[in-house]
Design a protein around this motif. Sequence first.
Motif, PDB file in Angstrom:
ATOM      1  N   LEU A 127     -74.583  53.848  -0.081  1.00 50.02           N
ATOM      2  CA  LEU A 127     -73.160  53.798   0.214  1.00 50.02           C
ATOM      3  C   LEU A 127     -72.323  54.319  -0.949  1.00 50.02           C
ATOM      4  CD1 LEU A 127     -70.816  52.871   2.066  1.00 50.02           C
ATOM      5  CD2 LEU A 127     -70.991  50.625   0.978  1.00 50.02           C
ATOM      6  N   THR A 128     -72.688  53.963  -2.175  1.00 49.70           N
ATOM      7  CA  THR A 128     -71.850  54.310  -3.329  1.00 49.70           C
ATOM      8  C   THR A 128     -72.239  55.615  -3.995  1.00 49.70           C
ATOM      9  OG1 THR A 128     -73.259  53.002  -4.821  1.00 49.70           O
ATOM     10  CG2 THR A 128     -71.366  51.888  -3.817  1.00 49.70           C
ATOM     11  N   GLN A 129     -73.517  56.018  -3.879  1.00 49.06           N
ATOM     12  CA  GLN A 129     -73.983  57.206  -4.601  1.00 49.06           C
ATOM     13  C   GLN A 129     -74.557  58.297  -3.702  1.00 49.06           C
ATOM     14  OE1 GLN A 129     -73.347  57.785  -7.730  1.00 49.06           O
ATOM     15  NE2 GLN A 129     -72.382  55.782  -7.980  1.00 49.06           N
ATOM     16  N   GLY A 130     -74.728  58.010  -2.430  1.00 48.53           N
ATOM     17  CA  GLY A 130     -75.112  59.062  -1.495  1.00 48.53           C
ATOM     18  C   GLY A 130     -76.590  59.373  -1.397  1.00 48.53           C
ATOM     19  N   TYR A 131     -77.432  58.530  -1.971  1.00 46.81           N
ATOM     20  CA  TYR A 131     -78.869  58.730  -1.789  1.00 46.81           C
ATOM     21  C   TYR A 131     -79.527  57.382  -1.560  1.00 46.81           C
ATOM     22  CZ  TYR A 131     -80.183  57.058  -6.502  1.00 46.81           C
ATOM     23  OH  TYR A 131     -80.394  56.298  -7.626  1.00 46.81           O
ATOM     24  N   LEU A 132     -80.654  57.382  -0.855  1.00 44.62           N
ATOM     25  CA  LEU A 132     -81.325  56.145  -0.477  1.00 44.62           C
ATOM     26  C   LEU A 132     -82.681  56.062  -1.172  1.00 44.62           C
ATOM     27  CD1 LEU A 132     -81.205  53.619   1.388  1.00 44.62           C
ATOM     28  CD2 LEU A 132     -82.473  54.968   3.082  1.00 44.62           C
ATOM     29  N   PRO A 133     -82.791  55.267  -2.239  1.00 47.74           N
ATOM     30  CA  PRO A 133     -84.090  55.120  -2.896  1.00 47.74           C
ATOM     31  C   PRO A 133     -85.057  54.344  -2.004  1.00 47.74           C
ATOM     32  CG  PRO A 133     -82.487  53.620  -3.857  1.00 47.74           C
ATOM     33  CD  PRO A 133     -81.735  54.491  -2.904  1.00 47.74           C
ATOM     34  N   ASP A 134     -86.330  54.608  -2.159  1.00 52.00           N
ATOM     35  CA  ASP A 134     -87.353  53.914  -1.392  1.00 52.00           C
ATOM     36  C   ASP A 134     -87.529  52.506  -1.953  1.00 52.00           C
ATOM     37  OD1 ASP A 134     -90.429  53.138  -1.110  1.00 52.00           O
ATOM     38  OD2 ASP A 134     -89.884  54.435   0.561  1.00 52.00           O
ATOM     39  N   LEU A 135     -87.319  51.502  -1.115  1.00 51.83           N
ATOM     40  CA  LEU A 135     -87.333  50.127  -1.613  1.00 51.83           C
ATOM     41  C   LEU A 135     -88.715  49.704  -2.094  1.00 51.83           C
ATOM     42  CD1 LEU A 135     -88.506  47.602   0.451  1.00 51.83           C
ATOM     43  CD2 LEU A 135     -86.827  48.673   1.918  1.00 51.83           C
ATOM     44  N   ALA A 136     -89.768  50.292  -1.534  1.00 58.17           N
ATOM     45  CA  ALA A 136     -91.120  49.893  -1.924  1.00 58.17           C
ATOM     46  C   ALA A 136     -91.561  50.528  -3.227  1.00 58.17           C
ATOM     47  CB  ALA A 136     -92.109  50.260  -0.810  1.00 58.17           C
ATOM     48  N   ASP A 137     -91.221  51.784  -3.433  1.00 51.99           N
ATOM     49  CA  ASP A 137     -91.781  52.538  -4.553  1.00 51.99           C
ATOM     50  C   ASP A 137     -90.792  52.927  -5.636  1.00 51.99           C
ATOM     51  OD1 ASP A 137     -94.322  52.539  -3.385  1.00 51.99           O
ATOM     52  OD2 ASP A 137     -93.895  54.349  -2.225  1.00 51.99           O
ATOM     53  N   GLU A 138     -89.490  52.688  -5.424  1.00 54.88           N
ATOM     54  CA  GLU A 138     -88.502  53.184  -6.389  1.00 54.88           C
ATOM     55  C   GLU A 138     -87.515  52.133  -6.880  1.00 54.88           C
ATOM     56  OE1 GLU A 138     -88.208  57.867  -5.088  1.00 54.88           O
ATOM     57  OE2 GLU A 138     -86.766  56.486  -4.184  1.00 54.88           O
ATOM     58  N   VAL A 139     -87.563  50.933  -6.343  1.00 59.75           N
ATOM     59  CA  VAL A 139     -86.599  49.890  -6.703  1.00 59.75           C
ATOM     60  C   VAL A 139     -87.336  48.667  -7.247  1.00 59.75           C
ATOM     61  CG1 VAL A 139     -84.741  48.384  -5.903  1.00 59.75           C
ATOM     62  CG2 VAL A 139     -84.998  50.668  -4.915  1.00 59.75           C
ATOM     63  N   THR A 140     -86.940  48.219  -8.434  1.00 57.50           N
ATOM     64  CA  THR A 140     -87.548  47.037  -9.049  1.00 57.50           C
ATOM     65  C   THR A 140     -86.465  46.089  -9.522  1.00 57.50           C
ATOM     66  OG1 THR A 140     -89.356  48.452  -9.865  1.00 57.50           O
ATOM     67  CG2 THR A 140     -89.196  46.219 -10.776  1.00 57.50           C
ATOM     68  N   ILE A 141     -86.591  44.819  -9.176  1.00 61.43           N
ATOM     69  CA  ILE A 141     -85.668  43.780  -9.637  1.00 61.43           C
ATOM     70  C   ILE A 141     -86.231  43.191 -10.926  1.00 61.43           C
ATOM     71  CG2 ILE A 141     -84.471  41.649  -9.061  1.00 61.43           C
ATOM     72  CD1 ILE A 141     -83.790  44.091  -7.269  1.00 61.43           C
ATOM     73  N   VAL A 142     -85.368  43.066 -11.938  1.00 59.27           N
ATOM     74  CA  VAL A 142     -85.827  42.616 -13.255  1.00 59.27           C
ATOM     75  C   VAL A 142     -84.896  41.527 -13.801  1.00 59.27           C
ATOM     76  CG1 VAL A 142     -86.900  44.827 -13.813  1.00 59.27           C
ATOM     77  CG2 VAL A 142     -84.511  44.415 -14.434  1.00 59.27           C
ATOM     78  N   SER A 143     -85.310  40.941 -14.923  1.00 53.97           N
ATOM     79  CA  SER A 143     -84.541  39.851 -15.528  1.00 53.97           C
ATOM     80  C   SER A 143     -83.514  40.405 -16.515  1.00 53.97           C
ATOM     81  CB  SER A 143     -85.490  38.868 -16.199  1.00 53.97           C
ATOM     82  OG  SER A 143     -86.351  38.286 -15.241  1.00 53.97           O
ATOM     83  N   GLY A 144     -82.527  41.080 -15.970  1.00 55.30           N
ATOM     84  CA  GLY A 144     -81.448  41.634 -16.769  1.00 55.30           C
ATOM     85  C   GLY A 144     -81.645  43.096 -17.091  1.00 55.30           C
TER      86      GLY A 144
END
Length: 384
Positions: free
Chosen positions: A77-94
């Motif tokens: 929505l904000t940047q116009g591209y959709l990263p792959d949630l399985a292989d490109e997005v990681t939640i971290v501790s800060g």
Amino acid sequence: MTFYSKLPHIGTTIFTIMSQLASEEGALNLSQGFPGFGADPVLLELVGKYAREGYNQYAPMSGIPELRQALAEKTRLTQGYLPDLADEVTIVSGATEAIFSAVSAVVRQGDEVIVLEPAYDSYEPAITLNGGVPIYLPLNSIDFSVDWERVQAAITSKTRAIMVNSPHNPSGFVWKESDLEALANLIRDREIYVISDEVYEHITFDGEKHFSLGAHLELRAKTFVCGSFGKTFHVTGWKIGYCIAPKNLTDEFRKIHQYVTFSTVTPIQFALADYLQVPDRYLSISAFYQRKRDLFARGLAETGLNIIPSQGSFFQMASYSHLSQISDQELAKEMTKKLKVACIPISVFYSDKKDDKIIRFCFAKEDQVLLEALERLKNLSLVL
């Protein structure tokens, strides 16, 4: 036995020092970058809901799928591209962990890493601890934009990565599309990676737009985008951030992440996944902070300080070189003691402690706190 420090040149950070001094002196703390107000009660209730419902065990190492999906949609929505949630997005501790793990993933012994100064103080230790060599380059002194010719001249066969930050801490400068193009041109035929600190992505002013490096097709292939939910939603103490990077970089990133924190607090992840379903909760952040920046900047202009325009972040810098030649560190301490207002001296953001007589204020505070600080700063002559 003789103990050898891996970071012999590093002591207590200026942020801890100034916050402690502010506490001791009963001063208004406009130094450390944390909001002085609470989070949305809706978000707090969601955390309580998931904690009460038993979502209190380890989350998946990469983050719960629901939050990674919500973050991917926000990015679309904000940047116009959709990263792959399985292989490109990681939640971290800060975001600090994201930056450390990203540097660890690509920097090897003897690699050079370009750092644009003034720079946030976590960059250099991450580089040094991984055997890298920081190469410091100053930003333009007038507006803190990047001198791309200087960056080009600094690149060698040993250059492995470049640390970038927009919106910039401490100056508030926001990169333009031309900056992304300039960076892409410089690293196009080189094995150089980018660690992009974008924690203030939703805090820009006067119509400025945040251009994420991940939104640039060419840069995306070489970039770790490091972000922060804490900065966006006024919950810095939760220490929850993320990293978006292409699969080959994410694979290496996760190898490090799993042995740094492994996973991030579970009920907060579920709460954020729900909270992100309403885009206005992050799209409205810029307007919220612009009101505070405008309020603070107007008042600061009446103190005799010269304001350096902030295009983003929740920081406002001001110069006092026309008023005094006192060192910025000494001024910050004297202001805390005598005016009861704490700020940060900009020299601490430089490797050589370059002192341009500039101080930084955090305006992410309640309006009444800002107004009281401005009233006290009218007595600036007492410390200059």
